[in-house]
Design an enzyme around this catalytic site. Structure first.
Site, short mmCIF file in Angstrom:
data_model
loop_
_atom_site.label_atom_id
_atom_site.label_comp_id
_atom_site.label_asym_id
_atom_site.label_seq_id
_atom_site.Cartn_x
_atom_site.Cartn_y
_atom_site.Cartn_z
N CYS A 85 -80.29 45.15 -22.16
CA CYS A 85 -80.58 44.23 -21.29
C CYS A 85 -81.15 43.38 -20.77
CB CYS A 85 -79.98 45.32 -20.13
SG CYS A 85 -78.30 46.67 -20.34
N ILE A 211 -69.65 45.46 -14.05
CA ILE A 211 -69.12 45.44 -15.12
C ILE A 211 -68.84 43.79 -14.81
CG2 ILE A 211 -66.98 45.27 -16.46
CD1 ILE A 211 -67.53 48.51 -16.28
N LYS A 330 -77.11 44.68 -8.84
CA LYS A 330 -76.28 44.79 -8.45
C LYS A 330 -75.37 44.62 -7.24
CE LYS A 330 -73.96 48.04 -5.94
NZ LYS A 330 -73.61 47.50 -6.46
N HIS A 334 -73.52 41.95 -13.29
CA HIS A 334 -74.95 41.83 -14.90
C HIS A 334 -74.04 41.72 -15.94
CE1 HIS A 334 -77.50 44.29 -16.50
NE2 HIS A 334 -77.89 45.37 -17.30
#
Lengths: 387, 129
Positions: A85, A211, A330, A334
């Site tokens: 990430c 997602i 959040k 992401h």
């Protein structure tokens, strides 16, 4: 040594893009960054591209060359970076090095991820490849599970509460309301966050980032090049990166992330500043507990006081140290490869005064922290207003 | 090497084999070729302890394809009697019964069936003593 500046930023809307693939997402973000920098693609010397797993998400590897082929300058060097990430943040660090070394003058750097075409268990499986596939993953642990263990440890050691975790989600959802690029424009109450469905105890749905499909891009260049451009440059004055054991069980501590501490110390040293100089920060809140732990690791708050800082409103948009003004992972979303780049884009907007309804006053220094896995990679950038 | 062969040849994966450093005496899991503490190559295989205590735990409600039909299940971080920490499933108990510091013992179990690697995966889990 050369100084490195951000002169253009571009972002796609974060969310579900049913008809766009990784290459499209990056192309759209790149076009915007090039236009924002008021340059031509022919002024660019090369591409760095952060992407976790187009291989698994879309059965497509070799995406760096595809990104170059999307432009007329298909022969310039194009490189893909994969660091879980942290892929986007590390891509920016590599682009910085390419310019700093003198090899290149102007770089297009960004990231993209296409994720929503797979089911949630399939996405969980792809993200799981960022944990140890021999000694961690076969035991059934997931990323929400790993961060749940860290949350439990933080709660036990410091008295951090479930309310503290949920307050991070409430704050970031509130900030995203003013970000037109965010995936969610939905204010949530503490009660709603606390009572959502459990994903991995004690983390529930509102403790987890979603997602997302999305792309982000920057144009970096040198001091010499900006002289002839009508842009508001923002300087990258600090870069730090660090690694640690990929498996959580082998870390010295579960209540802090050592790679964050080392990476940020390196960035502060390079920038010749301390955490007190930072006016706004973007931190990697893949899970709410990650924001709490990271704000301690970065030296903003004492260890164990991160939850309290959220409760007291210090990290709110009108607080002393606003964290994740764009909604964070959040609520903004992401899309893995794009995340670290999008964080830097928010800092650029806050520093040059183009953050719209979420604009802060007098931002001189901004810090972005992007991490991979449960903290085995951490990369920190410090950006500064040009005097 | 195709995945099933990786599985079979990684004996340490299901037997719990780590290393002990003959120079600094530190024990580590998983098995590595050098000691992660002192850098010495003078390491030999070491079977991790059978018993330990539960440090932290979580109940997994959502997971990847391979274990989706096993949910909910419990995963914990276990500190073994020899100081080594491992991630493993906690079985033969109810989530509500679990307490930090509980004594656990290693047990040999099936980790997953019909996985993408096309075989039954065996490994260790832990259960209350």
């Amino acid at each position: 040594m050369k100084r490195v500046f951000v002169i253009g930023v571009g972002l796609t809307k974060f969310g579900k893009h049913e008809h766009l693939s990784t290459r499209d997402l990056f192309f759209h973000a790149s076009k915007k960054a090039i236009a924002d920098a008021k340059i031509d693609i022919n002024d660019v010397d090369g591409i760095y591209f952060g992407n976790l797993s187009s291989d698994r998400f879309e059965h497509q590897a070799h995406t760096a060359a595809i990104n170059a082929s999307n432009f007329s300058s298909r022969n310039f060097p194009s490189t893909r970076i994969e660091d879980a990430c942290a892929s986007g943040g590390v891509a920016v660090a590599q682009a910085y090095l390419a310019i700093k070394s003198g090899l290149h003058d102007t770089i297009l750097v960004g990231g993209a991820e296409k994720m929503t075409n797979l089911s949630t268990p399939e996405v969980t499986d792809v993200l799981g490849t960022c944990a140890d596939n021999i000694f961690e993953l076969p035991h059934g642990i997931t990323f929400p599970g790993l961060y749940a263990l860290m949350a439990r440890a933080h709660m036990h050691k410091y008295g951090t509460t479930k309310e503290h975790l949920s307050m991070v989600a409430v704050k970031n959802h509130f900030n995203a309301l003013k970000n037109p690029y965010a995936q969610f424009h939905k204010e949530i109450t503490l009660e709603k966050a606390m009572n959502s469905v459990i994903v991995s105890d004690p983390l529930n749905l509102y403790d987890c980032s979603p997602i997302t499909d999305g792309g982000a891009a920057l144009i970096l260049t040198t001091e010499e090049k900006i002289k002839n451009l009508d842009v508001t440059p923002v300087e990258i004055v600090g870069v730090g990166q660090a690694s640690d054991s990929i498996s959580l069980a082998n870390r010295k501590s579960l209540t802090s992330i050592e790679a964050n501490k080392i990476a940020s110390k390196r960035a502060y040293n390079m920038a010749e500043i301390t955490p007190k100089n930072i006016d706004v920060a973007e931190v990697h809140d893949c899970f709410t507990i990650a924001e709490i732990i990271t704000t301690e690791d970065l030296g903003f708050f004492e260890e164990g006081k991160g939850g309290k800082a959220v409760e007291e409103g210090i990290t709110s948009i009108d607080g002393d140290l606003p964290i994740n003004t764009d909604g964070g992972l959040k609520a903004k979303g992401h899309p893995i490869g794009a995340t670290g780049v999008a964080q830097i884009i928010e800092l650029v907007h806050q520093i040059r005064g183009t953050a719209g309804d979420r604009q802060l006053n007098g931002v001189k220094y901004g810090l972005a922290q992007n991490m991979g896995g449960s903290g085995a990679t951490s990369v920190v950038h410090i950006l500064k207003e040009v005097d | 090497m195709e995945p099933p062969k990786i599985w079979r040849e990684r004996r340490e994966r299901y037997l719990g084999i780590g290393i002990i450093c003959e120079d600094c005496q530190k024990k580590n899991f998983p098995k590595t070729r050098i000691c992660p503490d002192c850098g010495s190559e003078n390491v030999k295989p070491y079977k991790i302890a059978e018993r330990g205590t539960l440090k932290y735990f979580t109940q997994i409600m959502n997971t990847g394809d391979e274990l989706i039909f096993n949910t909910p299940y419990i995963v914990g971080l276990v500190e073994l009697e020899d100081g080594i920490k491992v991630t493993a499933q906690i079985v033969d108990c109810d989530f509500k019964e679990l307490r930090k510091g509980m004594k656990l013992e290693k047990t040999f179990r099936v980790l997953a069936r019909n996985g993408k690697e096309g075989l039954i995966k065996y490994g260790f889990k832990f259960r209350p003593i």
